[in-house]
Design an enzyme around this catalytic site. Structure first.
Site, mmCIF file in Angstrom:
data_model
loop_
_atom_site.group_PDB
_atom_site.id
_atom_site.type_symbol
_atom_site.label_atom_id
_atom_site.label_comp_id
_atom_site.label_asym_id
_atom_site.label_seq_id
_atom_site.Cartn_x
_atom_site.Cartn_y
_atom_site.Cartn_z
ATOM 1 N N ASN A 71 -3.773 -3.144 3.236
ATOM 2 C CA ASN A 71 -2.986 -4.239 2.649
ATOM 3 C C ASN A 71 -1.515 -3.872 2.488
ATOM 4 O O ASN A 71 -0.748 -4.644 1.923
ATOM 5 C CB ASN A 71 -3.589 -4.692 1.310
ATOM 6 C CG ASN A 71 -3.555 -3.618 0.246
ATOM 7 O OD1 ASN A 71 -3.045 -2.521 0.467
ATOM 8 N ND2 ASN A 71 -4.091 -3.918 -0.920
ATOM 9 N N LYS A 72 -1.095 -2.732 3.003
ATOM 10 C CA LYS A 72 0.307 -2.329 2.895
ATOM 11 C C LYS A 72 1.092 -2.793 4.117
ATOM 12 O O LYS A 72 0.508 -3.201 5.105
ATOM 13 C CB LYS A 72 0.409 -0.807 2.717
ATOM 14 C CG LYS A 72 -0.437 -0.264 1.563
ATOM 15 C CD LYS A 72 0.034 -0.751 0.191
ATOM 16 C CE LYS A 72 -0.996 -0.649 -0.893
ATOM 17 N NZ LYS A 72 -1.112 0.606 -1.576
ATOM 18 N N LEU A 73 2.422 -2.709 4.067
ATOM 19 C CA LEU A 73 3.229 -3.242 5.173
ATOM 20 C C LEU A 73 3.073 -2.457 6.469
ATOM 21 O O LEU A 73 3.336 -2.966 7.547
ATOM 22 C CB LEU A 73 4.709 -3.347 4.790
ATOM 23 C CG LEU A 73 5.045 -4.680 4.126
ATOM 24 C CD1 LEU A 73 5.174 -4.537 2.640
ATOM 25 C CD2 LEU A 73 6.276 -5.301 4.725
ATOM 26 N N TYR A 97 -2.749 2.001 3.446
ATOM 27 C CA TYR A 97 -3.974 1.224 3.271
ATOM 28 C C TYR A 97 -3.766 -0.142 3.952
ATOM 29 O O TYR A 97 -2.645 -0.621 4.026
ATOM 30 C CB TYR A 97 -4.258 1.078 1.751
ATOM 31 C CG TYR A 97 -5.594 0.459 1.476
ATOM 32 C CD1 TYR A 97 -6.761 1.167 1.714
ATOM 33 C CD2 TYR A 97 -5.688 -0.854 1.009
ATOM 34 C CE1 TYR A 97 -7.990 0.578 1.510
ATOM 35 C CE2 TYR A 97 -6.911 -1.440 0.799
ATOM 36 C CZ TYR A 97 -8.067 -0.718 1.053
ATOM 37 O OH TYR A 97 -9.278 -1.302 0.863
#
Ligand SMILES: *Cc1c(COP(=O)(O)O)cnc(C)c1O
Length: 372
Positions: A183-185, A181
């Site tokens: 907002n993940k790294l 997603y």
């Protein structure tokens, strides 16, 4: 007013556009395209796993992983009270029973010392979920799993590139998962991956992701699966993001350290993400704060910040309090006081990879004005 600072701005500064254009130029946009396998192999190598199975989200990765394990119907899976619904939902959808363990005050991760007392004859697995940049203390989890013959599912959706005692997250237990997603790294719009070293389990995951088609006769099914396929376009972005994972980690840690240093004066009012534990250095997936010594709750604090142009997100809502599960008769009378407290008092502040130095400064300055 200055420009609003959103909670998360992704960073797409590498080969994302180039690879995506290749998908379009070549006509390979579906899940059959070459980037899917390339991304699977890349993630497997990166985490030190044998097999990667790309899927459509972290949520579908959890569902695939739990279904693939074929745990006996009605058996129990121990998981943290403080996590996203996806974890408990995967358990419930597989006909299993979620059992929650409270989290710790400082790391907000599952208190592993409380797991053993929750183990019964029906326990079949433990789901360990790394929270907000700190890892679960995995050794005791793995030890208990061995002692009681339990499977371990590792949710590393917030821990790309993080290590536990020097070993990469995503490499622990029978099966692990990631989310991509934005907002993940590693971000690819929507996406997820299941990783394992077990060839049979990997094969089952591949089947489940693709409607459990029989290999010998398409459109014949002996079992129900899902359409959890990842497209070549998502995988193309994922490949480009994976190339720059080390930079992403450095940036997250830079943001975390910046806030840590600049919000010292707010320590009386804000309990903040810990810098490190004995087994990991915080990767600061997000920078979390929990209000202390004040009547104010997270909602009120977040509203103050919104008015000052700063985006925030509340902490997770405890699994055992989720109305949907209470309606099913689950978790009656269950109390996990730490998860309930931090859910009421905790939120996180802008910590996306696209955050500029200037914006970080603005966030820190406003935080200090409001909370010290
Ligand atoms: C984001 C996240 C998920 C779900 O991933 P999606 O891709 O949003 O479905 C699962 N577990 C954890 C811990 C997460 O942070």
């Amino acid at each position: 007013m200055d420009q609003f600072i959103p909670i998360n701005e992704p960073l797409l500064g590498g080969n994302e556009k180039k690879y995506l254009c290749e998908c379009i130029d070549s006509g390979w946009i579906s899940s059959e395209g070459p980037y899917v396998e390339r991304f699977e192999k890349g993630m497997a190598v990166y985490t030190g796993r044998k097999y990667g199975i790309a899927v459509s989200s972290g949520t579908s990765a959890l569902e695939t992983a739990v279904q693939a394990l074929e745990l006996p119907k009605g058996s129990e899976v121990i998981l943290p009270a403080f996590t996203i619904i996806s974890c408990a939902q995967a358990v419930v959808k597989a006909g299993l029973v979620p059992v929650v363990v409270d989290c710790m005050e400082d790391t907000w991760n599952m208190d592993v010392s409380q797991i053993e007392e929750k183990i019964t004859e029906k326990t079949a697995a433990i789901m360990a979920v790394h929270i907000y940049g700190i890892t679960v203390d995995m050794d005791p989890v793995l030890l208990l799993a061995r002692k009681y013959g339990l499977k371990v599912i590792e949710d590393a959706a917030q821990a790309h590139g993080q290590t536990y005692k020097g070993k990469r997250c995503g490499s622990f237990g029978d099966v692990s998962i990631f989310s991509f997603y934005p907002n993940k790294l590693i971000a690819c719009g929507e996406g997820g991956m299941v990783l394992t070293d077990d060839a049979k389990l990997a094969d089952r995951c591949r089947k489940i992701r693709n409607l459990c088609f029989l290999p010998e006769r398409r459109f014949v099914h002996e079992e129900l699966g899902s359409n959890f396929r990842m497209t070549n376009m998502q995988a193309a972005i994922g490949c480009a993001q994976l190339e720059r994972i080390e930079e992403a980690i450095l940036k997250k840690r830079e943001i975390g350290r910046f806030y840590k240093e600049h919000l010292k004066q707010a320590e009386g009012v804000l309990c903040q993400s810990v810098e490190r534990t004995e087994y990991c250095d915080n990767i600061y997936w997000v920078y979390g704060v929990v209000l202390e010594h004040t009547k104010m709750d997270a909602g009120q604090a977040m509203e103050k910040l919104r008015k000052r142009g700063i985006g925030t997100r509340p902490f997770f809502y405890p699994i055992q309090k989720q109305p949907v599960f209470l309606k099913m008769g689950l978790f009656q009378g269950e109390a996990c006081p730490v998860s309930e407290k931090i859910a009421e008092k905790g939120f996180y502040i802008p910590s996306g990879l696209g955050l500029t130095e200037e914006k970080m400064q603005k966030v820190a300055q406003v935080m200090l004005e409001e909370f010290s």
